[in-house]
Write an enzyme that holds these catalytic residues in place. Structure first.
Site, mmCIF file in Angstrom:
data_model
loop_
_atom_site.group_PDB
_atom_site.id
_atom_site.type_symbol
_atom_site.label_atom_id
_atom_site.label_comp_id
_atom_site.label_asym_id
_atom_site.label_seq_id
_atom_site.Cartn_x
_atom_site.Cartn_y
_atom_site.Cartn_z
ATOM 1 N N ASN A 7 0.866 -1.190 0.000
ATOM 2 C CA ASN A 7 0.000 0.000 0.000
ATOM 3 C C ASN A 7 0.900 1.237 0.000
ATOM 4 O O ASN A 7 1.443 1.611 1.039
ATOM 5 C CB ASN A 7 -0.906 -0.019 1.244
ATOM 6 N N TRP A 8 1.038 1.838 -1.162
ATOM 7 C CA TRP A 8 1.941 3.000 -1.282
ATOM 8 C C TRP A 8 1.311 4.290 -0.767
ATOM 9 O O TRP A 8 1.981 5.307 -0.668
ATOM 10 C CB TRP A 8 2.356 3.191 -2.757
ATOM 11 N N LYS A 9 0.038 4.259 -0.481
ATOM 12 C CA LYS A 9 -0.684 5.461 -0.020
ATOM 13 C C LYS A 9 -0.441 6.614 -1.009
ATOM 14 O O LYS A 9 -0.282 6.362 -2.199
ATOM 15 C CB LYS A 9 -0.271 5.828 1.408
ATOM 16 N N HIS A 93 -9.522 0.942 4.676
ATOM 17 C CA HIS A 93 -8.280 1.232 5.391
ATOM 18 C C HIS A 93 -8.596 2.227 6.509
ATOM 19 O O HIS A 93 -9.444 3.110 6.342
ATOM 20 C CB HIS A 93 -7.232 1.806 4.423
ATOM 21 N N GLU A 95 -7.183 4.779 7.516
ATOM 22 C CA GLU A 95 -7.061 6.203 7.133
ATOM 23 C C GLU A 95 -8.320 6.678 6.405
ATOM 24 O O GLU A 95 -8.738 7.823 6.549
ATOM 25 C CB GLU A 95 -5.797 6.404 6.271
ATOM 26 N N GLU A 163 -5.622 -4.882 10.621
ATOM 27 C CA GLU A 163 -4.615 -3.854 10.875
ATOM 28 C C GLU A 163 -4.974 -3.083 12.146
ATOM 29 O O GLU A 163 -5.839 -2.182 12.099
ATOM 30 C CB GLU A 163 -4.562 -2.858 9.716
ATOM 31 N N GLY A 169 2.316 2.326 10.946
ATOM 32 C CA GLY A 169 3.341 3.368 10.864
ATOM 33 C C GLY A 169 3.983 3.724 12.193
ATOM 34 O O GLY A 169 4.570 4.802 12.332
ATOM 35 N N SER A 206 3.192 -2.059 10.711
ATOM 36 C CA SER A 206 4.618 -2.099 11.056
ATOM 37 C C SER A 206 5.294 -3.434 10.740
ATOM 38 O O SER A 206 6.152 -3.899 11.497
ATOM 39 C CB SER A 206 4.832 -1.716 12.520
ATOM 40 N N GLY A 227 2.751 -1.038 4.452
ATOM 41 C CA GLY A 227 2.750 0.385 4.108
ATOM 42 C C GLY A 227 4.175 0.862 3.879
ATOM 43 O O GLY A 227 4.775 0.634 2.826
ATOM 44 N N GLY A 228 4.751 1.500 4.890
ATOM 45 C CA GLY A 228 6.073 2.126 4.777
ATOM 46 C C GLY A 228 7.139 1.248 4.130
ATOM 47 O O GLY A 228 7.858 1.696 3.227
HETATM 48 C C1 PEP Z 1 -0.859 0.373 6.242
HETATM 49 O O1 PEP Z 1 -1.043 1.584 6.252
HETATM 50 O O2 PEP Z 1 -1.657 -0.370 5.674
HETATM 51 C C2 PEP Z 1 0.313 -0.167 6.920
HETATM 52 C C3 PEP Z 1 0.316 -1.412 7.250
HETATM 53 O O3 PEP Z 1 1.343 0.724 7.163
HETATM 54 P P1 PEP Z 1 2.765 0.371 7.827
HETATM 55 O O4 PEP Z 1 3.262 -0.903 7.215
HETATM 56 O O5 PEP Z 1 3.621 1.554 7.464
HETATM 57 O O6 PEP Z 1 2.537 0.246 9.298
#
Ligand code: PEP
Length: 243
Positions: A7-9, A93, A95, A163, A169, A206, A227-228
């Site tokens: 997920n590049w957001k 998600h 967000e 999640e 994050g 994370s 994500g990150g």
């Molecule tokens: C996400 O936003 O779906 C996510 C899992 O982010 P991260 O891996 O950065 O915690």
């Protein structure tokens, strides 16, 4: 089947995105028992698809409109997402739920729009830190699921991503036993409420290359939503290798 979703957001312009995908393609391949799916922003997806030699990358969208088409400024329909060549849509998600105030009802409609287009849905659920601390994670997640799903859904096209909001994050994750237990409870709830015995449940929050092997070795975890760490090709590929 195991899944790793990137997920590049709202990161990576189309040119940077192409570089990352080229680096990923050199290192990892989709296999019959595990696949990776990339969710860039949509204009990047179109550019990247048109600029990679082989059409061997699976793409998805990070969201879709709850409406079919028409006067909905700024929205992108499931049909348009399909037309770009995406196969998956991420829905719910945290967000989207918190920043964009998307309710369970709206998410259910979005899911229906995506499924109508034969897109596969990755549906996100997860509790807040307060709920986690109060021991309310499981009832809250089950409520999210039962509000969004009903028996008419073709669950063959649905993946669930657990999640915990407080793990996104933040570089903190629940304990391994806690992750496995919540996944188990989600699977159990799918059986009780919808008579579904096989549905992939991914963990997100994370995940990095130094904890992914432990997370993916858990019995009830069928992959990850990243994500990150998915923005760095080498890190994403290392995570894929542990799947
Ligand atoms: C996400 O936003 O779906 C996510 C899992 O982010 P991260 O891996 O950065 O915690």
């Amino acid at each position: 089947m195991k899944f790793l979703i990137a997920n590049w957001k709202m990161n990576k312009n189309f040119d940077d995105g192409l570089k990352v995908i080229k680096a990923i393609r050199k290192k990892i391949k989709n296999k019959s028992n595990k696949k990776y799916i990339i969710l860039p922003s949509l204009q990047s997806t179109l550019y990247i698809k048109n600029n990679i030699v082989k059409n061997d990358v699976i793409f998805g969208s990070q969201d879709c409109s709850q409406f079919k088409n028409g006067a909905f400024t700024g929205d992108i329909s499931a049909e348009m997402i399909k037309k770009i060549g995406c196969k998956y849509v991420l829905i719910g998600h945290s967000e989207r739920r918190t920043i964009f105030n998307e309710t369970d009802e709206v998410l259910k409609t979005k899911m229906n729009r995506a499924l109508e287009q034969k897109l596969k849905v990755i549906f996100c659920v997860g509790e807040s830190l307060t709920q986690f601390k109060q021991g309310k994670s499981i009832p809250f997640i089950i409520k999210q699921i039962t509000k969004a799903f009903d028996k008419s859904i073709n669950f063959k096209n649905v993946i669930i991503a657990y999640e915990p909001i407080w793990a996104i994050g933040t570089n903190v994750t629940p304990k391994m036993q806690e992750i496995d237990n919540i996944h188990y409870k989600i699977k159990e709830a799918m059986k009780v409420h919808f008579n579904i015995t096989k549905i992939p449940i991914l963990y997100g929050g994370s995940v990095k290359s130094d904890n992914s092997a432990d997370i993916f070795s858990l019995k009830n975890v069928d992959g990850g939503l990243i994500g990150g760490a998915s923005l760095i090709a080498s890190e994403f590929c290392k995570i894929y290798d542990t799947l």
